[in-house]
Design a protein around this motif. Structure first.
Motif, PDB file in Angstrom:
ATOM      1  N   GLU A  12     -27.413 -67.328  40.930  1.00  0.00           N
ATOM      2  CA  GLU A  12     -26.547 -66.147  41.028  1.00  0.00           C
ATOM      3  C   GLU A  12     -27.256 -65.026  41.780  1.00  0.00           C
ATOM      4  O   GLU A  12     -26.631 -64.291  42.550  1.00  0.00           O
ATOM      5  CB  GLU A  12     -26.132 -65.677  39.635  1.00  0.00           C
ATOM      6  CG  GLU A  12     -25.284 -66.669  38.868  1.00  0.00           C
ATOM      7  CD  GLU A  12     -23.881 -66.854  39.423  1.00  0.00           C
ATOM      8  OE1 GLU A  12     -23.362 -65.929  40.095  1.00  0.00           O
ATOM      9  OE2 GLU A  12     -23.299 -67.922  39.173  1.00  0.00           O
ATOM     10  N   TYR A  15     -27.142 -65.914  45.453  1.00  0.00           N
ATOM     11  CA  TYR A  15     -25.777 -65.677  45.924  1.00  0.00           C
ATOM     12  C   TYR A  15     -25.496 -64.177  46.048  1.00  0.00           C
ATOM     13  O   TYR A  15     -24.838 -63.734  46.998  1.00  0.00           O
ATOM     14  CB  TYR A  15     -24.741 -66.328  45.004  1.00  0.00           C
ATOM     15  CG  TYR A  15     -23.339 -66.028  45.464  1.00  0.00           C
ATOM     16  CD1 TYR A  15     -22.809 -66.677  46.574  1.00  0.00           C
ATOM     17  CD2 TYR A  15     -22.565 -65.069  44.836  1.00  0.00           C
ATOM     18  CE1 TYR A  15     -21.533 -66.382  47.037  1.00  0.00           C
ATOM     19  CE2 TYR A  15     -21.291 -64.771  45.285  1.00  0.00           C
ATOM     20  CZ  TYR A  15     -20.780 -65.423  46.384  1.00  0.00           C
ATOM     21  OH  TYR A  15     -19.527 -65.119  46.845  1.00  0.00           O
ATOM     22  N   GLY A  19     -24.212 -63.204  49.417  1.00  0.00           N
ATOM     23  CA  GLY A  19     -22.762 -63.277  49.204  1.00  0.00           C
ATOM     24  C   GLY A  19     -21.929 -62.732  50.349  1.00  0.00           C
ATOM     25  O   GLY A  19     -20.946 -63.344  50.763  1.00  0.00           O
ATOM     26  N   TRP A  30     -18.797 -71.342  49.227  1.00  0.00           N
ATOM     27  CA  TRP A  30     -19.578 -71.530  48.005  1.00  0.00           C
ATOM     28  C   TRP A  30     -18.636 -71.410  46.831  1.00  0.00           C
ATOM     29  O   TRP A  30     -17.943 -70.410  46.707  1.00  0.00           O
ATOM     30  CB  TRP A  30     -20.636 -70.435  47.957  1.00  0.00           C
ATOM     31  CG  TRP A  30     -21.594 -70.463  46.822  1.00  0.00           C
ATOM     32  CD1 TRP A  30     -21.681 -69.553  45.816  1.00  0.00           C
ATOM     33  CD2 TRP A  30     -22.623 -71.406  46.584  1.00  0.00           C
ATOM     34  NE1 TRP A  30     -22.702 -69.887  44.984  1.00  0.00           N
ATOM     35  CE2 TRP A  30     -23.303 -71.017  45.428  1.00  0.00           C
ATOM     36  CE3 TRP A  30     -23.039 -72.568  47.242  1.00  0.00           C
ATOM     37  CZ2 TRP A  30     -24.371 -71.733  44.918  1.00  0.00           C
ATOM     38  CZ3 TRP A  30     -24.099 -73.282  46.728  1.00  0.00           C
ATOM     39  CH2 TRP A  30     -24.750 -72.858  45.587  1.00  0.00           C
ATOM     40  N   TYR A  38     -22.599 -75.545  41.124  1.00  0.00           N
ATOM     41  CA  TYR A  38     -22.479 -74.859  42.410  1.00  0.00           C
ATOM     42  C   TYR A  38     -22.278 -75.874  43.535  1.00  0.00           C
ATOM     43  O   TYR A  38     -23.039 -76.822  43.665  1.00  0.00           O
ATOM     44  CB  TYR A  38     -23.739 -74.045  42.681  1.00  0.00           C
ATOM     45  CG  TYR A  38     -24.000 -73.014  41.616  1.00  0.00           C
ATOM     46  CD1 TYR A  38     -23.339 -71.793  41.633  1.00  0.00           C
ATOM     47  CD2 TYR A  38     -24.902 -73.266  40.590  1.00  0.00           C
ATOM     48  CE1 TYR A  38     -23.569 -70.846  40.649  1.00  0.00           C
ATOM     49  CE2 TYR A  38     -25.145 -72.319  39.608  1.00  0.00           C
ATOM     50  CZ  TYR A  38     -24.472 -71.117  39.639  1.00  0.00           C
ATOM     51  OH  TYR A  38     -24.713 -70.177  38.665  1.00  0.00           O
TER      52      TYR A  38
END
Length: 117
Positions: A12, A15, A19, A30, A38
Motif C-alpha cells: 500500500e 502504491y 498511485g 492495479w 494485488y
C-alpha cells in the motif's frame, strides 16, 4: 475453498507513492482481488485489451516493476526502441530524474532502480 487475500502495508505504501503514475498510465492497471491479492495488468491501450496480468505479492518486486515502467515511458517519449538495459548516458540521466521523486519517498527501495541498467 479459496482463502481470502490480505492487504499488505508495504504494498500500500508503494502504491501510495506511485498511485498517480499508475492512474495516468494507459498501459498498466492495479487492482485488488479478494481471492488473489494485488494484481498488476498490462494493457494494450488501443484495443483496451489485457495482454498480461500477474499477482504481485512483494513490495520490492512491485517497486522494481514500476521503476521499469517509468524507464520504458521515458524511452518511449524519446522515440527509443530499446530496453532500459541498453539506455545510453543521457537516457539514464533522464530516467534517473523521472524516478527521483518516487525513490525519494521510498528510499528503502532505492536498489530497485539499480537493476534497470
Amino acid at each position: 475453498m479459496v482463502q481470502e487475500a490480505k492487504r499488505d502495508a508495504e504494498m500500500e505504501k508503494v502504491y501510495g507513492v506511485f498511485g498517480g503514475y499508475i492512474k495516468k498510465n494507459p498501459y498498466i492497471e492495479w487492482i485488488w482481488s479478494e481471492k488473489l491479492g494485488y494484481v498488476l495488468m498490462q494493457i494494450e491501450a488501443k484495443d483496451r485489451e489485457i495482454v498480461e496480468s500477474r499477482v504481485v505479492a512483494d513490495a520490492g518486486d512491485f517497486c522494481r516493476i514500476l521503476c521499469h515502467e517509468v524507464a520504458e515511458d521515458v524511452l518511449r517519449k524519446r522515440g527509443s526502441e530499446h530496453t532500459p538495459y541498453e539506455a545510453d548516458a543521457p537516457e539514464k540521466d533522464e530516467i534517473g530524474k523521472e524516478l527521483k521523486p518516487y525513490i525519494d519517498q521510498l528510499p528503502e527501495y532505492r536498489d530497485c532502480c539499480c537493476g534497470l541498467f
